[in-house]
Design a protein around this motif. Sequence first.
Motif, PDB file in Angstrom:
ATOM      1  N   PHE A 163      -1.446  20.212 -20.847  1.00  0.00           N
ATOM      2  CA  PHE A 163      -1.995  20.136 -19.499  1.00  0.00           C
ATOM      3  C   PHE A 163      -3.466  20.636 -19.409  1.00  0.00           C
ATOM      4  N   ILE A 164      -3.504  21.843 -20.059  1.00  0.00           N
ATOM      5  CA  ILE A 164      -4.976  22.700 -20.091  1.00  0.00           C
ATOM      6  C   ILE A 164      -5.967  21.820 -20.955  1.00  0.00           C
ATOM      7  N   MET A 165      -5.530  21.338 -22.234  1.00  0.00           N
ATOM      8  CA  MET A 165      -6.529  20.703 -22.629  1.00  0.00           C
ATOM      9  C   MET A 165      -7.025  19.384 -22.256  1.00  0.00           C
ATOM     10  N   MET A 166      -6.205  18.832 -21.482  1.00  0.00           N
ATOM     11  CA  MET A 166      -6.502  17.532 -20.784  1.00  0.00           C
ATOM     12  C   MET A 166      -7.242  17.710 -19.459  1.00  0.00           C
ATOM     13  N   PRO A 405     -14.970  15.538 -24.565  1.00  0.00           N
ATOM     14  CA  PRO A 405     -13.417  16.089 -24.672  1.00  0.00           C
ATOM     15  C   PRO A 405     -12.830  15.939 -26.132  1.00  0.00           C
ATOM     16  N   ILE A 406     -13.722  15.158 -26.917  1.00  0.00           N
ATOM     17  CA  ILE A 406     -13.050  14.968 -28.361  1.00  0.00           C
ATOM     18  C   ILE A 406     -13.768  15.304 -29.343  1.00  0.00           C
ATOM     19  N   GLY A 407     -15.181  16.151 -29.140  1.00  0.00           N
ATOM     20  CA  GLY A 407     -16.068  16.408 -30.220  1.00  0.00           C
ATOM     21  C   GLY A 407     -15.204  17.910 -30.916  1.00  0.00           C
ATOM     22  N   THR A 408     -14.691  17.358 -31.956  1.00  0.00           N
ATOM     23  CA  THR A 408     -13.741  17.965 -32.873  1.00  0.00           C
ATOM     24  C   THR A 408     -14.396  19.536 -33.019  1.00  0.00           C
ATOM     25  N   LEU A 411     -18.510  22.515 -28.399  1.00  0.00           N
ATOM     26  CA  LEU A 411     -18.300  23.798 -28.061  1.00  0.00           C
ATOM     27  C   LEU A 411     -17.064  24.236 -27.159  1.00  0.00           C
ATOM     28  N   VAL A 412     -17.070  23.104 -26.111  1.00  0.00           N
ATOM     29  CA  VAL A 412     -15.804  23.192 -25.265  1.00  0.00           C
ATOM     30  C   VAL A 412     -14.707  23.091 -25.881  1.00  0.00           C
ATOM     31  N   VAL A 413     -14.552  22.232 -26.875  1.00  0.00           N
ATOM     32  CA  VAL A 413     -13.267  22.029 -27.692  1.00  0.00           C
ATOM     33  C   VAL A 413     -12.969  23.088 -28.497  1.00  0.00           C
ATOM     34  N   THR A 414     -13.862  23.757 -29.127  1.00  0.00           N
ATOM     35  CA  THR A 414     -13.692  25.016 -29.809  1.00  0.00           C
ATOM     36  C   THR A 414     -13.010  26.270 -28.884  1.00  0.00           C
ATOM     37  N   ILE A 415     -13.733  26.342 -27.894  1.00  0.00           N
ATOM     38  CA  ILE A 415     -13.293  27.256 -26.933  1.00  0.00           C
ATOM     39  C   ILE A 415     -12.057  26.975 -26.611  1.00  0.00           C
ATOM     40  N   THR A 416     -11.347  25.826 -26.229  1.00  0.00           N
ATOM     41  CA  THR A 416     -10.192  25.405 -25.849  1.00  0.00           C
ATOM     42  C   THR A 416      -9.077  25.558 -27.059  1.00  0.00           C
ATOM     43  N   SER A 417      -9.702  25.244 -27.993  1.00  0.00           N
ATOM     44  CA  SER A 417      -8.718  25.387 -29.345  1.00  0.00           C
ATOM     45  C   SER A 417      -8.635  27.039 -29.781  1.00  0.00           C
ATOM     46  N   MET A 418      -9.624  28.018 -29.378  1.00  0.00           N
ATOM     47  CA  MET A 418      -9.283  29.223 -29.591  1.00  0.00           C
ATOM     48  C   MET A 418      -8.471  29.803 -28.641  1.00  0.00           C
ATOM     49  N   SER A 419      -8.499  29.334 -27.281  1.00  0.00           N
ATOM     50  CA  SER A 419      -7.801  29.687 -25.955  1.00  0.00           C
ATOM     51  C   SER A 419      -6.188  29.484 -26.081  1.00  0.00           C
ATOM     52  N   LEU A 420      -6.089  28.324 -26.827  1.00  0.00           N
ATOM     53  CA  LEU A 420      -4.673  27.928 -26.773  1.00  0.00           C
ATOM     54  C   LEU A 420      -4.166  28.086 -28.231  1.00  0.00           C
ATOM     55  N   ARG A 421      -4.949  28.305 -29.244  1.00  0.00           N
ATOM     56  CA  ARG A 421      -4.448  28.635 -30.675  1.00  0.00           C
ATOM     57  C   ARG A 421      -3.806  27.187 -31.269  1.00  0.00           C
ATOM     58  N   TYR A 425      -8.272  19.168 -33.735  1.00  0.00           N
ATOM     59  CA  TYR A 425      -7.985  17.705 -34.015  1.00  0.00           C
ATOM     60  C   TYR A 425      -6.850  17.441 -32.977  1.00  0.00           C
ATOM     61  N   TYR A 426      -5.881  18.407 -32.732  1.00  0.00           N
ATOM     62  CA  TYR A 426      -5.009  18.078 -31.864  1.00  0.00           C
ATOM     63  C   TYR A 426      -5.345  17.750 -30.432  1.00  0.00           C
ATOM     64  N   ILE A 427      -6.351  18.532 -29.885  1.00  0.00           N
ATOM     65  CA  ILE A 427      -7.093  18.498 -28.889  1.00  0.00           C
ATOM     66  C   ILE A 427      -7.634  16.923 -28.635  1.00  0.00           C
ATOM     67  N   THR A 428      -8.603  16.654 -29.946  1.00  0.00           N
ATOM     68  CA  THR A 428      -9.236  15.314 -29.865  1.00  0.00           C
ATOM     69  C   THR A 428      -8.043  14.398 -29.753  1.00  0.00           C
ATOM     70  N   PHE A 429      -7.131  14.269 -30.346  1.00  0.00           N
ATOM     71  CA  PHE A 429      -6.127  13.384 -30.382  1.00  0.00           C
ATOM     72  C   PHE A 429      -5.514  13.246 -28.913  1.00  0.00           C
ATOM     73  N   TYR A 430      -5.578  14.207 -27.895  1.00  0.00           N
ATOM     74  CA  TYR A 430      -4.791  13.770 -26.741  1.00  0.00           C
ATOM     75  C   TYR A 430      -5.847  13.259 -25.789  1.00  0.00           C
ATOM     76  N   ASN A 431      -7.211  13.628 -26.005  1.00  0.00           N
ATOM     77  CA  ASN A 431      -8.165  13.137 -25.217  1.00  0.00           C
ATOM     78  C   ASN A 431      -8.957  11.900 -25.688  1.00  0.00           C
ATOM     79  N   LEU A 432      -8.503  11.291 -26.740  1.00  0.00           N
ATOM     80  CA  LEU A 432      -9.313  10.180 -27.370  1.00  0.00           C
ATOM     81  C   LEU A 432      -9.226   8.992 -26.331  1.00  0.00           C
ATOM     82  N   PRO A 433      -7.983   8.681 -25.852  1.00  0.00           N
ATOM     83  CA  PRO A 433      -7.596   7.578 -24.833  1.00  0.00           C
ATOM     84  C   PRO A 433      -8.697   7.416 -23.570  1.00  0.00           C
ATOM     85  N   TYR A 434      -8.730   8.886 -22.955  1.00  0.00           N
ATOM     86  CA  TYR A 434      -9.540   9.011 -21.971  1.00  0.00           C
ATOM     87  C   TYR A 434     -11.013   8.780 -22.341  1.00  0.00           C
TER      88      TYR A 434
END
Length: 450
Positions: A163-166, A405-408, A411-421, A425-434
């Motif tokens: 939910f958060i990453m999307m 949303p998919i720039g592996t 900056l924003v993907v990196t922040i999200t990655s650190m926040s959610l641990r 690439y997992y974040i990129t995968f779920y936002n790729l269709p969007y």
Amino acid sequence: MKRLYIFFAFVFLLHIISVLYPNEILNDCLGILAFLMFVISFHKASRLFQILGVLFIVTGTSLYFSADLSIHQLPPILAGNLSLLTLLAMLPWMNSVVAAGRFDRLLQQLLRGNVKDLGMLYQRSITAMMSLTAFLNVSSATISQDVLVDNLKPVKRQVANKFIMMATLRGYSLALPWSPLEVLVAMAIFITGVNFAQILPIMMIITIVMYAIDSMWGRYYFGRYHYPLDEDSVNTQKARHKRRKILQLIVALLSFLVIVVLLGNLFDLEFIFIVTVIVFPFAFVWSLFMKRFKSFWTIGWNKWKDNLNHMQNFIVLFVTLAFFTGTLNESPALQMIQDPIIAVSNAPLLILIMIQLLFIFMSMFGVHPIATMGVLGGISTMLMDILSPLSLAVILITSGVATVPIGTYGLVVTITSMSLRQSPYYITFYNLPYSFLFGAVGIFVAYLLI
């Protein structure tokens, strides 16, 4: 290094003077100063931007020796992107007036809203993100993620993370295509020369379409998950206060857009320059209107100094990018790049698809969309012969924004990655269709404008 901001501010002030009072000697001085900024910044830049900078320098140097350029022509080339750096230097003042008005707290309150399921919260989250990102930029992502991580503790962790990453990344991206404070928009206008008043309604339509599609999908997909009600959020008095703050924010945003459009029509000045020079006066007047000037100045002064002291990444990127594009435009290599595009000039749709795929491909390897846009800017004249300036501006903006949303390594993907641990690439995968859908909408609109 704590007083580095004084030198950078001096260079940016000289650039503003050079726009108002053009002078060849001053332009040469700015080029030399831009080179000094690069030398000072390089060792403090992150490894990714150092690599990009070296690649642009090496490629630009080889192009320089193949081009008909003298050493005296280099300083103005190096100063080519100072307008973008000056705009970046002024943005903290707008962020500061939003912080002084405590609109960041409004985002926190909206994300704790009176909703029954995650589907309703998803729609509210992307709405809140889209509204406040226009002013807060990256800060909105960090604030919202902190709030949502805390609020979604009762929800299964895998669902909460998804939910958060999307919601945060997609809501963030929806604020960018139409914001005059977004560098991707400024750069696309800088490259194509289109008027902001022309591009604004088009980008608003694309944003509305994407918002409607994604919010409906979110309500359907997350609607099956119950959300624990926050009793404090249904307080009537607090609800009225939130409505007043939202109205104030909307009025401020519309006022800023109107001022930018009016000044763009009244004066023969670049869009980037207009936005740059009105950011501080607008923020200043807004702080007086809210009776928050003292907070605005305290927050703004510290943020502005800190921002200038840490601009090394963008200085390395933009100065070397200016060198690369400047030498490319004067070298025979330009024709080699143009030939494949000329070969498919009768199929503009294919060119639009190629541009979109280039942005996505480069973003997955850590290349910032601004860098990709800068490279395409080197062949923009030829592209505009095929696509039209407005069509090219649309595809550049939507292609750049679609990668957010998919720039592996963005900056924003990196922040999200650190926040959610979570893996980027997992974040990129779920936002790729969007992102592909966003790009497809951009391609369709750009094709209609050819």
